[in-house]
Design a protein around this motif. Structure first.
Motif, PDB file in Angstrom:
ATOM      1  N   GLU A   1       0.821  -1.218   0.000  1.00  0.00           N
ATOM      2  CA  GLU A   1       0.000   0.000   0.000  1.00  0.00           C
ATOM      3  C   GLU A   1       0.849   1.261   0.000  1.00  0.00           C
ATOM      4  OE1 GLU A   1      -4.114  -1.533   2.135  1.00  0.00           O
ATOM      5  OE2 GLU A   1      -2.881  -0.080   3.201  1.00  0.00           O
ATOM      6  N   LYS A   2       1.963   1.242   0.694  1.00  0.00           N
ATOM      7  CA  LYS A   2       2.841   2.422   0.751  1.00  0.00           C
ATOM      8  C   LYS A   2       3.789   2.525  -0.432  1.00  0.00           C
ATOM      9  CE  LYS A   2       2.659   3.125   5.672  1.00  0.00           C
ATOM     10  NZ  LYS A   2       3.398   3.497   6.868  1.00  0.00           N
ATOM     11  N   GLY A   3       3.742   1.546  -1.342  1.00  0.00           N
ATOM     12  CA  GLY A   3       4.582   1.584  -2.531  1.00  0.00           C
ATOM     13  C   GLY A   3       6.029   1.203  -2.284  1.00  0.00           C
ATOM     14  N   ARG A   4       6.307   0.589  -1.146  1.00  0.00           N
ATOM     15  CA  ARG A   4       7.677   0.172  -0.833  1.00  0.00           C
ATOM     16  C   ARG A   4       7.990  -1.221  -1.359  1.00  0.00           C
ATOM     17  NH1 ARG A   4       7.913   1.561   5.469  1.00  0.00           N
ATOM     18  NH2 ARG A   4       5.813   0.759   5.254  1.00  0.00           N
ATOM     19  N   TYR A   5       6.947  -1.952  -1.750  1.00  0.00           N
ATOM     20  CA  TYR A   5       7.119  -3.320  -2.215  1.00  0.00           C
ATOM     21  C   TYR A   5       6.138  -3.574  -3.348  1.00  0.00           C
ATOM     22  CZ  TYR A   5       6.812  -8.439  -2.176  1.00  0.00           C
ATOM     23  OH  TYR A   5       6.803  -9.756  -2.539  1.00  0.00           O
ATOM     24  N   ASN A   6       6.630  -4.127  -4.442  1.00  0.00           N
ATOM     25  CA  ASN A   6       5.771  -4.496  -5.554  1.00  0.00           C
ATOM     26  C   ASN A   6       5.507  -5.993  -5.484  1.00  0.00           C
ATOM     27  OD1 ASN A   6       5.681  -1.905  -6.709  1.00  0.00           O
ATOM     28  ND2 ASN A   6       7.648  -2.236  -7.689  1.00  0.00           N
ATOM     29  N   PRO A   7       4.240  -6.383  -5.515  1.00  0.00           N
ATOM     30  CA  PRO A   7       3.926  -7.803  -5.404  1.00  0.00           C
ATOM     31  C   PRO A   7       4.329  -8.568  -6.656  1.00  0.00           C
ATOM     32  CG  PRO A   7       1.968  -6.600  -5.987  1.00  0.00           C
ATOM     33  CD  PRO A   7       3.050  -5.573  -5.720  1.00  0.00           C
ATOM     34  N   SER A   8       4.449  -9.865  -6.503  1.00  0.00           N
ATOM     35  CA  SER A   8       4.691 -10.721  -7.654  1.00  0.00           C
ATOM     36  C   SER A   8       3.460 -10.665  -8.561  1.00  0.00           C
ATOM     37  CB  SER A   8       4.926 -12.161  -7.208  1.00  0.00           C
ATOM     38  OG  SER A   8       3.736 -12.690  -6.621  1.00  0.00           O
ATOM     39  N   LEU A   9       3.635 -11.049  -9.805  1.00  0.00           N
ATOM     40  CA  LEU A   9       2.504 -11.066 -10.735  1.00  0.00           C
ATOM     41  C   LEU A   9       1.396 -11.998 -10.252  1.00  0.00           C
ATOM     42  CD1 LEU A   9       1.191 -10.112 -13.309  1.00  0.00           C
ATOM     43  CD2 LEU A   9       2.538 -11.804 -14.554  1.00  0.00           C
ATOM     44  N   PRO A  10       1.723 -13.222  -9.788  1.00  0.00           N
ATOM     45  CA  PRO A  10       0.635 -14.079  -9.287  1.00  0.00           C
ATOM     46  C   PRO A  10      -0.133 -13.441  -8.126  1.00  0.00           C
ATOM     47  CG  PRO A  10       2.586 -15.406  -9.689  1.00  0.00           C
ATOM     48  CD  PRO A  10       2.993 -13.958  -9.834  1.00  0.00           C
ATOM     49  N   LEU A  11       0.566 -12.786  -7.203  1.00  0.00           N
ATOM     50  CA  LEU A  11      -0.108 -12.144  -6.082  1.00  0.00           C
ATOM     51  C   LEU A  11      -0.980 -10.993  -6.576  1.00  0.00           C
ATOM     52  CD1 LEU A  11      -0.661 -11.919  -3.075  1.00  0.00           C
ATOM     53  CD2 LEU A  11       1.450 -10.573  -2.855  1.00  0.00           C
ATOM     54  N   ALA A  12      -0.499 -10.202  -7.515  1.00  0.00           N
ATOM     55  CA  ALA A  12      -1.285  -9.104  -8.072  1.00  0.00           C
ATOM     56  C   ALA A  12      -2.543  -9.638  -8.758  1.00  0.00           C
ATOM     57  CB  ALA A  12      -0.445  -8.291  -9.054  1.00  0.00           C
ATOM     58  N   MET A  13      -2.421 -10.766  -9.432  1.00  0.00           N
ATOM     59  CA  MET A  13      -3.571 -11.357 -10.114  1.00  0.00           C
ATOM     60  C   MET A  13      -4.591 -11.885  -9.104  1.00  0.00           C
ATOM     61  SD  MET A  13      -1.652 -13.115 -13.339  1.00  0.00           S
ATOM     62  CE  MET A  13      -3.123 -13.481 -14.291  1.00  0.00           C
ATOM     63  N   ILE A  14      -4.120 -12.438  -8.005  1.00  0.00           N
ATOM     64  CA  ILE A  14      -5.022 -12.902  -6.945  1.00  0.00           C
ATOM     65  C   ILE A  14      -5.772 -11.715  -6.354  1.00  0.00           C
ATOM     66  CG2 ILE A  14      -5.115 -13.907  -4.628  1.00  0.00           C
ATOM     67  CD1 ILE A  14      -2.730 -15.719  -5.545  1.00  0.00           C
ATOM     68  N   MET A  15      -5.068 -10.601  -6.157  1.00  0.00           N
ATOM     69  CA  MET A  15      -5.714  -9.396  -5.642  1.00  0.00           C
ATOM     70  C   MET A  15      -6.810  -8.935  -6.590  1.00  0.00           C
ATOM     71  SD  MET A  15      -2.564  -7.086  -4.321  1.00  0.00           S
ATOM     72  CE  MET A  15      -1.411  -7.681  -3.117  1.00  0.00           C
ATOM     73  N   ALA A  16      -6.504  -8.894  -7.860  1.00  0.00           N
ATOM     74  CA  ALA A  16      -7.487  -8.450  -8.854  1.00  0.00           C
ATOM     75  C   ALA A  16      -8.716  -9.359  -8.840  1.00  0.00           C
ATOM     76  CB  ALA A  16      -6.853  -8.423 -10.245  1.00  0.00           C
ATOM     77  N   GLU A  17      -8.495 -10.644  -8.733  1.00  0.00           N
ATOM     78  CA  GLU A  17      -9.618 -11.584  -8.675  1.00  0.00           C
ATOM     79  C   GLU A  17     -10.445 -11.343  -7.405  1.00  0.00           C
ATOM     80  OE1 GLU A  17     -10.151 -16.348  -8.277  1.00  0.00           O
ATOM     81  OE2 GLU A  17      -8.707 -15.654  -9.778  1.00  0.00           O
ATOM     82  N   LEU A  18      -9.784 -11.145  -6.286  1.00  0.00           N
ATOM     83  CA  LEU A  18     -10.470 -10.901  -5.023  1.00  0.00           C
ATOM     84  C   LEU A  18     -11.328  -9.638  -5.100  1.00  0.00           C
ATOM     85  CD1 LEU A  18     -10.809 -11.699  -1.993  1.00  0.00           C
ATOM     86  CD2 LEU A  18      -8.837 -10.247  -1.528  1.00  0.00           C
TER      87      LEU A  18
END
Length: 68
Positions: free
Chosen positions: A34-51
């Motif tokens: 959320e603070k932009g200090r860490y970029n998630p992996s692509l699989p994690l980002a895709m899970i977020m989008a699905e959620l």
């Protein structure tokens, strides 16, 4: 990379703890993303989008200066 994770999280009424639990990550990871200090992996980002029932691009986006 910028993100709107906090906005999406709040829209569905999740705390940082609840989101972390749903994603299988630590609360600190959610905070860092959320603070932009860490970029998630692509699989994690895709899970977020699905959620959140949206596209990855509506959560994460590049600012012009990020790629120039």
């Amino acid at each position: 990379m910028k993100n709107k994770l906090s906005e999406h999280r709040k829209e569905i009424g999740f705390s940082q703890d609840k989101l972390a639990e749903k994603l299988g990550v630590s609360r600190q990871t959610v905070i860092s993303i959320e603070k932009g200090r860490y970029n998630p992996s692509l699989p994690l980002a895709m899970i977020m989008a699905e959620l959140f029932e949206t596209k990855v691009e509506s959560i994460f986006f590049l600012e012009e200066k990020d790629y120039k």
